[in-house]
Write an enzyme that holds these catalytic residues in place. Structure first.
Site, PDB file in Angstrom:
ATOM      1  N   ASP A 196      43.084  81.076   9.419  1.00  0.00           N
ATOM      2  CA  ASP A 196      44.269  81.410   8.639  1.00  0.00           C
ATOM      3  C   ASP A 196      45.554  81.450   9.458  1.00  0.00           C
ATOM      4  OD1 ASP A 196      45.776  82.534   6.335  1.00  0.00           O
ATOM      5  OD2 ASP A 196      45.813  84.329   7.595  1.00  0.00           O
ATOM      6  N   GLU A 224      54.174  85.814  14.569  1.00  0.00           N
ATOM      7  CA  GLU A 224      52.943  85.349  13.942  1.00  0.00           C
ATOM      8  C   GLU A 224      53.114  83.905  13.494  1.00  0.00           C
ATOM      9  OE1 GLU A 224      49.761  85.407  13.620  1.00  0.00           O
ATOM     10  OE2 GLU A 224      49.396  87.139  12.317  1.00  0.00           O
TER      11      GLU A 224
END
Length: 578
Positions: free
Chosen positions: A203, A561
């Site tokens: 992910d 991120e």
């Protein structure tokens, strides 16, 4: 003689005030409206302020001259907005850069126009910072501006790098043509009761496989491939894209078992996974698999996967040239759509293990979108009827892995040409442009949320280029979309590219385990201050805060991120701009 004539002309031109809509320390946003008393076939305006400006940034015009030590800026129309018929109006927004936190008083004159303009003053909002892409002149196709100097951005290179990011996210046994030298086989034993679930994409910086954002990312990418296949071809990326996008589709085919009405939607436990910092090749924790069924369904994740299958059918039939595989995808799209439609429930209610990470807010957008894709794939009216029935009118907050309603709206407009769908598309883009209600950073990023700020701006830019491709406000939308993509690629106060590997200045410490760990060891430390030893080419990091501040620090997972859904709309916007 000539001087006397010039004085007479200027004296006949009416001046009107600039409306200041916002200001902040170092700049302000203003606007004015040209309403001519006769048709204009090209125009020139003079922005005159009571103190000097360092720069003027303007979208619907280009700065051609600076006078009076920076107090006057002469601007001319862009190629697409030079024609203004009698008594029609053109509103023009601009950003002025200067020292101090109070806006100057400015007026505008338009050569040859004896009046017609806005002369009211709004109270500026102290909380909404707006602007255009950070620079000093308008953004033209293929160029951006940093600090007032023109700089060419290579969108084709940025597109190719983004494809490589998805290859770096691969789970399972990697093929011989793996283009990421620091990646190897991983999680090859993923499965449940003997059913093989290896493959797919990790992910983000972690190693869980979440099908809802993975499927959303996949059909965003497929949509960009369908709409802008010439751009992929021009960039030399068609074969790479066919190879890259098949990886998640193969995985979804493993996950969907039509005979038992079972769809696996997650592999890996988020809590256990996040407690391990290391390469995926070195994982040894238990990786449970979670599924939805007819008695415990998930219409959103199943509907999203139906969209990926149906869009994949179109891509592999018309672009990648694999008809048998395309037909396999279409059959899977039909069956999983019926599963999603006939057993309606939010998947994260059926699989609570997903709730803390990708909890869904509803499923009507996914069902509408899946039906629209199936109509495009089959031309069967029952799918169009379903798409209309499930569609929810209005302007959504964003385009995201959770809310795909605006893409359903766009597809329905393409299919029906119904003006109500077009109005919602225009309303969405208007909400993201300056003055539409969204906060802008001082350097010009449309700032929807701190989590993945670049992602939301890239997704909105993707909607804008899709709308432009459908003939909706093409020039304006492409220009605005370019301002967002160019901010991400370097038009910001750090002159940093938030896409890793693009240019010479980009993040070196993304919050990504595989990238941060040397291939020569089985252990690594997230707190290591050095740059990631493996360059995560093409990854889009979360981005700055609402004041353009950014820290290239691995521990700051808000700003640093990366994720599959972060890149999807961004890559589509890149393809739509050239």
């Amino acid at each position: 003689m000539w001087l006397a004539i010039l004085v007479i002309v200027i004296a006949s031109v009416a001046a009107f005030d600039v409306t200041v809509t916002n200001h902040w320390n170092g700049g302000f946003q203003g606007k004015f409206t040209i309403t001519p008393d006769h048709a204009l076939h090209g125009w020139r305006a003079h922005i005159i302020c009571d103190r000097a400006l360092d720069a003027v940034e303007i979208w619907k015009a280009t700065v051609v001259e600076t006078k009076n030590d920076g107090k006057e800026y002469v601007v001319e129309n862009m190629p697409w907005d030079g024609e203004i018929s009698e008594r029609n109006s053109l509103e023009i927004e601009f950003v002025g850069r200067m020292s101090g936190d109070s806006a100057p008083s400015c007026t505008v004159t338009v050569d040859g126009v004896g009046g017609g303009g806005s002369n009211h003053q709004n109270n500026p909002s102290p909380t909404q910072h707006t602007g255009s892409a950070g620079g000093g002149s308008p953004i033209q196709p293929g160029t951006s501006v940093v600090g007032g100097s023109a700089m060419k951005y290579d969108y084709a290179k940025a597109l190719g790098l983004s494809i490589l990011f998805y290859d770096a996210q691969r789970s399972g046994r990697l093929p011989a043509n793996n283009p990421i030298p620091w990646r190897g086989d991983s999680a090859v034993n993923d499965g449940d009761a003997g059913h093989d679930l290896s493959g797919g994409w990790y992910d983000a910086g972690d190693h869980v496989k979440f099908n809802l954002p993975m499927a959303a990312s996949t059909h965003f990418l497929l949509l960009s491939f369908i709409k802008f296949q010439d751009a992929y071809k021009q960039a030399g990326q068609t074969n790479m894209m066919c190879d890259m996008i098949k990886w998640p589709l193969d995985y979804f085919l493993k996950c969907w078992i039509p005979e038992s009405q079972t769809y696996y939607v997650q592999v890996g436990d988020g809590g256990a996974d996040h407690s391990f910092w290391g390469r995926p090749e070195n994982m040894n924790m238990n990786r449970p698999a979670f599924k939805v069924t007819a008695s415990n369904p998930g219409s959103d994740v199943a509907g999203d996967t139906a969209s990926a299958f149906a869009a994949g059918y179109i891509v592999f039939k018309t672009i990648c040239g694999d008809i048998p595989y395309a037909n396999k995808l279409l059959e899977a799209a039909k069956s999983i759509y019926e599963f999603a439609k006939n057993h309606q429930k939010i998947y994260s209610q059926s699989v609570p293990q997903a709730n803390a990470f990708y909890g869904s807010s509803g499923f009507k957008d996914e069902l509408s979108l899946a039906a629209a894709w199936l109509y495009k794939a089959t031309n069967q009216d029952n799918y169009l009827s379903d798409a209309k029935q499930f569609h929810e009118a209005g302007v959504p907050w964003s385009l995201s892995w959770d809310n795909k309603n605006i893409i359903a709206t766009l597809l329905l407009y393409e299919i029906t040409q119904d003006g109500s769908y077009k109005n919602d598309v225009m309303g969405f883009i208007r909400s993201y442009k300056p003055g539409g209600g969204i906060t802008y950073t001082p350097c010009g990023l449309a700032y929807r949320d701190q989590w993945g700020a670049n992602r939301y701006a890239g997704n909105a830019a993707f909607v804008a280029v899709l709308a432009a491709a459908d003939g909706i406000e093409a020039s304006d939308y492409l220009t605005w979309a370019m301002s967002q993509i160019n901010y991400i690629l370097g038009d910001n106060k750090y002159h940093i590219s938030y896409e890793i590997g693009f240019g010479s200045h980009y993040p070196e410490h993304p919050h990504h385990r595989g990238s941060s760990c040397p291939t020569t060891t089985t252990q690594c430390n997230a707190g290591d201050p050095g740059p990631n030893p493996n360059v995560l080419k093409g990854a889009l990091v979360g981005g700055p805060d609402n004041q353009d501040n950014y820290d290239d620090r691995r521990g700051d997972y808000v700003k640093n991120e990366v994720a599959c859904d972060y890149n999807a709309g961004f890559q589509g916007a890149l393809a739509g701009e050239f």
